[in-house]
Design a protein around this motif. Structure first.
Motif, PDB file in Angstrom:
ATOM      1  N   ARG A  65       0.810  -1.171   0.449  1.00  0.00           N
ATOM      2  CA  ARG A  65      -0.148   0.659  -0.285  1.00  0.00           C
ATOM      3  C   ARG A  65       1.025   1.060  -0.112  1.00  0.00           C
ATOM      4  NH1 ARG A  65      -4.568  -0.939   2.727  1.00  0.00           N
ATOM      5  NH2 ARG A  65      -4.924  -2.360   0.987  1.00  0.00           N
ATOM      6  N   LEU A  66       0.349   2.219  -0.417  1.00  0.00           N
ATOM      7  CA  LEU A  66       1.071   3.933  -0.680  1.00  0.00           C
ATOM      8  C   LEU A  66      -0.215   4.854  -0.701  1.00  0.00           C
ATOM      9  CD1 LEU A  66       3.647   6.044  -1.107  1.00  0.00           C
ATOM     10  CD2 LEU A  66       3.446   5.428  -3.833  1.00  0.00           C
ATOM     11  N   LEU A  67      -0.015   5.546   0.626  1.00  0.00           N
ATOM     12  CA  LEU A  67      -1.301   5.869   0.049  1.00  0.00           C
ATOM     13  C   LEU A  67      -0.903   7.506   0.691  1.00  0.00           C
ATOM     14  CD1 LEU A  67      -4.895   5.590   2.014  1.00  0.00           C
ATOM     15  CD2 LEU A  67      -3.305   7.649   2.342  1.00  0.00           C
ATOM     16  N   ILE A  68      -1.012   8.650  -0.709  1.00  0.00           N
ATOM     17  CA  ILE A  68      -0.642   9.996   0.102  1.00  0.00           C
ATOM     18  C   ILE A  68      -2.172  10.563   0.521  1.00  0.00           C
ATOM     19  CG2 ILE A  68       0.358  12.154  -0.475  1.00  0.00           C
ATOM     20  CD1 ILE A  68       2.696   9.136  -0.388  1.00  0.00           C
ATOM     21  N   GLY A  69      -2.469  11.594   1.879  1.00  0.00           N
ATOM     22  CA  GLY A  69      -3.402  11.853   1.784  1.00  0.00           C
ATOM     23  C   GLY A  69      -3.837  13.233   0.471  1.00  0.00           C
ATOM     24  N   SER A  70      -4.953  13.456   0.544  1.00  0.00           N
ATOM     25  CA  SER A  70      -5.399  14.285  -0.760  1.00  0.00           C
ATOM     26  C   SER A  70      -4.485  15.590  -0.150  1.00  0.00           C
ATOM     27  CB  SER A  70      -6.622  14.509  -0.022  1.00  0.00           C
ATOM     28  OG  SER A  70      -6.952  14.507   0.735  1.00  0.00           O
ATOM     29  N   ASP A  71      -4.530  15.944   0.967  1.00  0.00           N
ATOM     30  CA  ASP A  71      -3.675  18.163   0.842  1.00  0.00           C
ATOM     31  C   ASP A  71      -1.861  17.296   0.511  1.00  0.00           C
ATOM     32  OD1 ASP A  71      -6.323  17.871   1.749  1.00  0.00           O
ATOM     33  OD2 ASP A  71      -5.554  18.669   4.175  1.00  0.00           O
ATOM     34  N   PHE A  72      -1.993  16.547   0.201  1.00  0.00           N
ATOM     35  CA  PHE A  72      -0.648  16.576   0.055  1.00  0.00           C
ATOM     36  C   PHE A  72      -0.235  16.176  -1.273  1.00  0.00           C
ATOM     37  CE2 PHE A  72      -1.132  16.153   5.015  1.00  0.00           C
ATOM     38  CZ  PHE A  72      -1.006  17.092   5.233  1.00  0.00           C
ATOM     39  N   GLN A  73      -0.830  15.635  -1.791  1.00  0.00           N
ATOM     40  CA  GLN A  73      -1.326  15.043  -3.224  1.00  0.00           C
ATOM     41  C   GLN A  73      -0.072  16.101  -4.339  1.00  0.00           C
ATOM     42  OE1 GLN A  73      -4.621  12.431  -4.489  1.00  0.00           O
ATOM     43  NE2 GLN A  73      -4.493  11.412  -2.967  1.00  0.00           N
ATOM     44  N   GLY A  74       0.488  16.005  -5.239  1.00  0.00           N
ATOM     45  CA  GLY A  74       0.748  16.347  -6.431  1.00  0.00           C
ATOM     46  C   GLY A  74       2.491  17.222  -5.677  1.00  0.00           C
ATOM     47  N   LYS A  75       2.374  17.127  -4.734  1.00  0.00           N
ATOM     48  CA  LYS A  75       3.871  17.895  -4.295  1.00  0.00           C
ATOM     49  C   LYS A  75       5.057  17.159  -3.946  1.00  0.00           C
ATOM     50  CE  LYS A  75       0.501  20.873  -1.791  1.00  0.00           C
ATOM     51  NZ  LYS A  75       0.269  20.936  -0.122  1.00  0.00           N
ATOM     52  N   GLY A  76       4.691  15.667  -4.282  1.00  0.00           N
ATOM     53  CA  GLY A  76       6.350  14.851  -4.721  1.00  0.00           C
ATOM     54  C   GLY A  76       6.337  14.101  -3.618  1.00  0.00           C
ATOM     55  N   TYR A  77       5.464  13.347  -2.791  1.00  0.00           N
ATOM     56  CA  TYR A  77       5.672  12.503  -2.062  1.00  0.00           C
ATOM     57  C   TYR A  77       5.792  11.420  -2.225  1.00  0.00           C
ATOM     58  CZ  TYR A  77       5.012  16.582   1.560  1.00  0.00           C
ATOM     59  OH  TYR A  77       4.989  17.795   1.986  1.00  0.00           O
TER      60      TYR A  77
END
Length: 135
Positions: free
Chosen positions: A84-96
């Motif tokens: 699983r890889l989950l990046i929170g919605s507020d942090f998506q598109g920022k390179g995480y």
């Protein structure tokens, strides 16, 4: 960005429940708690809290196939299965997401492979559309 992937602790569980994906992405990845709970009872499972400085931004879970007790013939004994890889919605598109994969490749990738480290990775895909696409 001050990215870090650290092993999960009890202090991460409740805050990570609030790190969610966008509504339109909910069919692509399960909520964090669905990963955190079984990770502590599955042989070879390791979960990591993804950080930017003091802010939790997501979760990465993997299975080290060298430790996994239900390995299949097709599984490389020194492989890593990205569960699983989950990046929170507020942090998506920022390179995480990219930073997560870079960390994973640095830690487990072929360039750093030893007998104890992982040489192959497999991405879990439960939906015909990629779980990890840049939008």
């Amino acid at each position: 960005m001050s990215f870090a992937a650290r092993p999960m602790t009890g202090a991460d569980v409740i805050p990570l429940e609030g790190v969610t994906v966008r509504e339109a992405q909910e069919d692509f990845v399960a909520p964090n708690i669905v990963t955190i709970a079984p990770a502590h009872f599955r042989a070879g499972a390791h979960d990591f809290c993804l950080w930017d400085g003091g802010q939790r931004v997501g979760l990465l879970a993997l299975i080290d196939l060298a430790e996994y007790d239900k390995r299949k013939d097709a599984d490389h004994p020194n492989g890593v299965y990205v569960w699983r890889l989950l990046i929170g919605s507020d942090f998506q598109g920022k390179g995480y997401g990219t930073a997560s994969w870079q960390w994973l490749l640095q830690k487990h990738g072929p360039a750093n492979a030893t007998e104890q480290s992982c040489k192959f990775m497999r991405l879990m895909q439960t939906h015909p559309q990629s779980n990890y696409t840049k939008r």
